[in-house]
Design an enzyme around this catalytic site. Structure first.
Site, mmCIF file in Angstrom:
data_model
loop_
_atom_site.group_PDB
_atom_site.id
_atom_site.type_symbol
_atom_site.label_atom_id
_atom_site.label_comp_id
_atom_site.label_asym_id
_atom_site.label_seq_id
_atom_site.Cartn_x
_atom_site.Cartn_y
_atom_site.Cartn_z
ATOM 1 N N TYR A 87 14.219 -8.592 -6.540
ATOM 2 C CA TYR A 87 14.845 -7.405 -5.940
ATOM 3 C C TYR A 87 15.999 -7.806 -5.013
ATOM 4 C CZ TYR A 87 15.606 -3.192 -3.243
ATOM 5 O OH TYR A 87 16.206 -2.110 -2.639
ATOM 6 N N SER B 29 21.589 -2.706 -0.694
ATOM 7 C CA SER B 29 20.508 -2.711 0.289
ATOM 8 C C SER B 29 20.892 -3.692 1.375
ATOM 9 C CB SER B 29 19.203 -3.179 -0.373
ATOM 10 O OG SER B 29 18.232 -3.468 0.608
HETATM 11 N N1 LIG Z 1 13.782 2.970 0.270
HETATM 12 C C1 LIG Z 1 14.274 1.876 0.804
HETATM 13 O O1 LIG Z 1 13.712 1.318 1.774
HETATM 14 C C2 LIG Z 1 15.556 1.296 0.244
HETATM 15 C C3 LIG Z 1 16.263 0.372 1.039
HETATM 16 C C4 LIG Z 1 17.438 -0.166 0.544
HETATM 17 C C5 LIG Z 1 17.900 0.204 -0.696
HETATM 18 N N2 LIG Z 1 17.199 1.099 -1.445
HETATM 19 C C6 LIG Z 1 17.737 1.455 -2.767
HETATM 20 O O2 LIG Z 1 17.975 2.835 -2.806
HETATM 21 C C7 LIG Z 1 17.971 3.266 -4.166
HETATM 22 C C8 LIG Z 1 17.124 4.527 -4.263
HETATM 23 O O3 LIG Z 1 15.775 4.186 -3.964
HETATM 24 P P1 LIG Z 1 14.810 5.141 -3.148
HETATM 25 O O4 LIG Z 1 14.467 4.456 -1.890
HETATM 26 O O5 LIG Z 1 15.334 6.511 -3.066
HETATM 27 O O6 LIG Z 1 13.510 5.043 -4.075
HETATM 28 P P2 LIG Z 1 12.789 6.150 -4.984
HETATM 29 O O7 LIG Z 1 12.394 7.313 -4.141
HETATM 30 O O8 LIG Z 1 11.743 5.402 -5.715
HETATM 31 O O9 LIG Z 1 13.929 6.623 -5.975
HETATM 32 C C9 LIG Z 1 14.333 5.836 -7.065
HETATM 33 C C10 LIG Z 1 15.070 6.707 -8.054
HETATM 34 O O10 LIG Z 1 15.415 5.890 -9.195
HETATM 35 C C11 LIG Z 1 14.899 6.537 -10.372
HETATM 36 N N3 LIG Z 1 14.502 5.557 -11.377
HETATM 37 C C12 LIG Z 1 13.573 4.582 -11.247
HETATM 38 N N4 LIG Z 1 13.417 3.939 -12.422
HETATM 39 C C13 LIG Z 1 14.296 4.518 -13.303
HETATM 40 C C14 LIG Z 1 14.604 4.296 -14.672
HETATM 41 N N5 LIG Z 1 13.988 3.334 -15.366
HETATM 42 N N6 LIG Z 1 15.530 5.081 -15.260
HETATM 43 C C15 LIG Z 1 16.152 6.070 -14.554
HETATM 44 N N7 LIG Z 1 15.906 6.321 -13.259
HETATM 45 C C16 LIG Z 1 14.974 5.548 -12.637
HETATM 46 C C17 LIG Z 1 13.684 7.315 -9.871
HETATM 47 O O11 LIG Z 1 13.404 8.413 -10.728
HETATM 48 P P3 LIG Z 1 12.266 8.450 -11.864
HETATM 49 O O12 LIG Z 1 11.086 7.707 -11.325
HETATM 50 O O13 LIG Z 1 12.064 9.913 -12.032
HETATM 51 O O14 LIG Z 1 12.892 7.802 -13.053
HETATM 52 C C18 LIG Z 1 14.201 7.846 -8.546
HETATM 53 O O15 LIG Z 1 14.979 9.008 -8.758
HETATM 54 C C19 LIG Z 1 17.433 2.097 -4.993
HETATM 55 O O16 LIG Z 1 18.520 1.432 -5.608
HETATM 56 C C20 LIG Z 1 16.801 1.202 -3.932
HETATM 57 O O17 LIG Z 1 16.787 -0.147 -4.324
HETATM 58 C C21 LIG Z 1 16.040 1.660 -1.001
#
Ligand SMILES: NC(=O)c1ccc[n+]([C@@H]2O[C@H](COP(=O)([O-])OP(=O)(O)OC[C@H]3O[C@@H](n4cnc5c(N)ncnc54)[C@H](OP(=O)(O)O)[C@@H]3O)[C@@H](O)[C@H]2O)c1
Length: 257
Positions: A149, A135
């Site tokens: 985080y 991130s």
């Molecule tokens: N969105 C942002 O602003 C942002 C910015 C920088 C970095 N990121 C990073 O990008 C990555 C993806 O996040 P996103 O933004 O796409 O959020 P998201 O829409 O909440 O997706 C998160 C994914 O991780 C899975 N997950 C969560 N808990 C889990 C568990 N215990 N076991 C297995 N899978 C799990 C979720 O699926 P289930 O709930 O179905 O398990 C979902 O597929 C993360 O590492 C996040 O930190 C996000």
């Protein structure tokens, strides 16, 4: 084949779409079996092979073993690994639920390292690739209001850069994808309310993030920062005193209950 964690929504689902479009066979992991099945239907409908689905909670002890067993049963050997699953929580360390904070460490750090170690032999043998989703938070000196985080993402960036250097001699590419604010399920799970100013920053769509991640990985980039705002912002960060950045982040993430 390409193994993608956290593929049931957000950035991970779009990474799956991009990898599928580029001709990769996929294995997809997340807890949400229904969402994974819908995504597999969508990918199959484009004429690609149906992804292998592995509905697992990666914070559960033994989940990496279950993941390896699921892949083994399907004779699937990962040569590309995308460690994308992750989450954060807004709030102060002293106030947040301790078990939930440890779940961030379990998913964002422990599971990422465990999965990497488990599949490193096949990735090295294939001169494959690893894409770790960190991130832009990793570039900050700390993240008051989302402390665990931010620290977890600093780990992911540091781990990725160290691993990239170690695996150079094996011709294995390791990239850290460092998105800024991206609309996804992340904000709701983190508990963002309307008062959280992070939400008001320029956002990059999850598809743009996924496409940048794919292109950067294939080009062998070590750090991939999608979006002009995030690129410029992260380049300027080292010029600001840490105390100012910590105050700024604290204000932006303040959750007034
Ligand atoms: N969105 C942002 O602003 C942002 C910015 C920088 C970095 N990121 C990073 O990008 C990555 C993806 O996040 P996103 O933004 O796409 O959020 P998201 O829409 O909440 O997706 C998160 C994914 O991780 C899975 N997950 C969560 N808990 C889990 C568990 N215990 N076991 C297995 N899978 C799990 C979720 O699926 P289930 O709930 O179905 O398990 C979902 O597929 C993360 O590492 C996040 O930190 C996000």
């Amino acid at each position: 084949m390409t193994l993608i964690t956290g593929a049931s929504g957000g950035i991970g689902a779009d990474l799956a779409r991009v990898f599928a479009r580029e001709g990769h066979d996929l294995a997809l992991v997340a807890r949400g079996a229904d969402k994974l099945a819908l995504l597999a239907d969508e990918i199959e409908a484009t004429g690609r092979r149906r992804p292998l689905l592995l509905p697992l909670d990666l914070t559960s002890p033994g989940s990496t073993g279950a993941l390896a067993a699921g892949l083994g049963a399907a004779n699937a050997v990962p040569d590309i690994l995308v460690n994308n699953a992750g989450f954060g929580l807004i709030g102060d360390v002293a106030q947040l639920n301790p078990a939930e904070q440890l779940a961030i460490v379990d998913l964002n750090i422990r599971s990422l390292v465990e999965i990497t170690l488990r599949f490193l032999p096949s990735i090295r043998a294939a001169r494959g690739k690893i894409l770790n989703v960190a991130s832009i938070a990793a570039f900050f000196p700390g993240g008051p209001g989302m402390t665990v985080y931010y620290a977890s993402k600093a780990f992911v960036l540091s781990y990725s850069l160290g691993l990239a250097q170690e695996l150079r001699k094996d011709s294995v590419v390791v990239s850290a994808l460092c998105p800024g604010a991206t609309p996804s399920g992340f904000q709701e799970r983190a508990g963002f309310g309307p008062e959280v100013m992070l939400d008001k920053l320029p956002m990059t769509s999850s598809m743009v993030v996924a496409q940048a991640g794919y292109r950067g990985l294939m080009a062998g980039k070590r750090e991939i920062i999608p979006g002009a705002f995030n690129k410029i912002g992260s380049a300027l960060l080292p010029f600001f005193p840490k105390s100012i950045l910590l105050t700024l982040i604290s204000r932006m993430q303040q959750k007034r209950l």
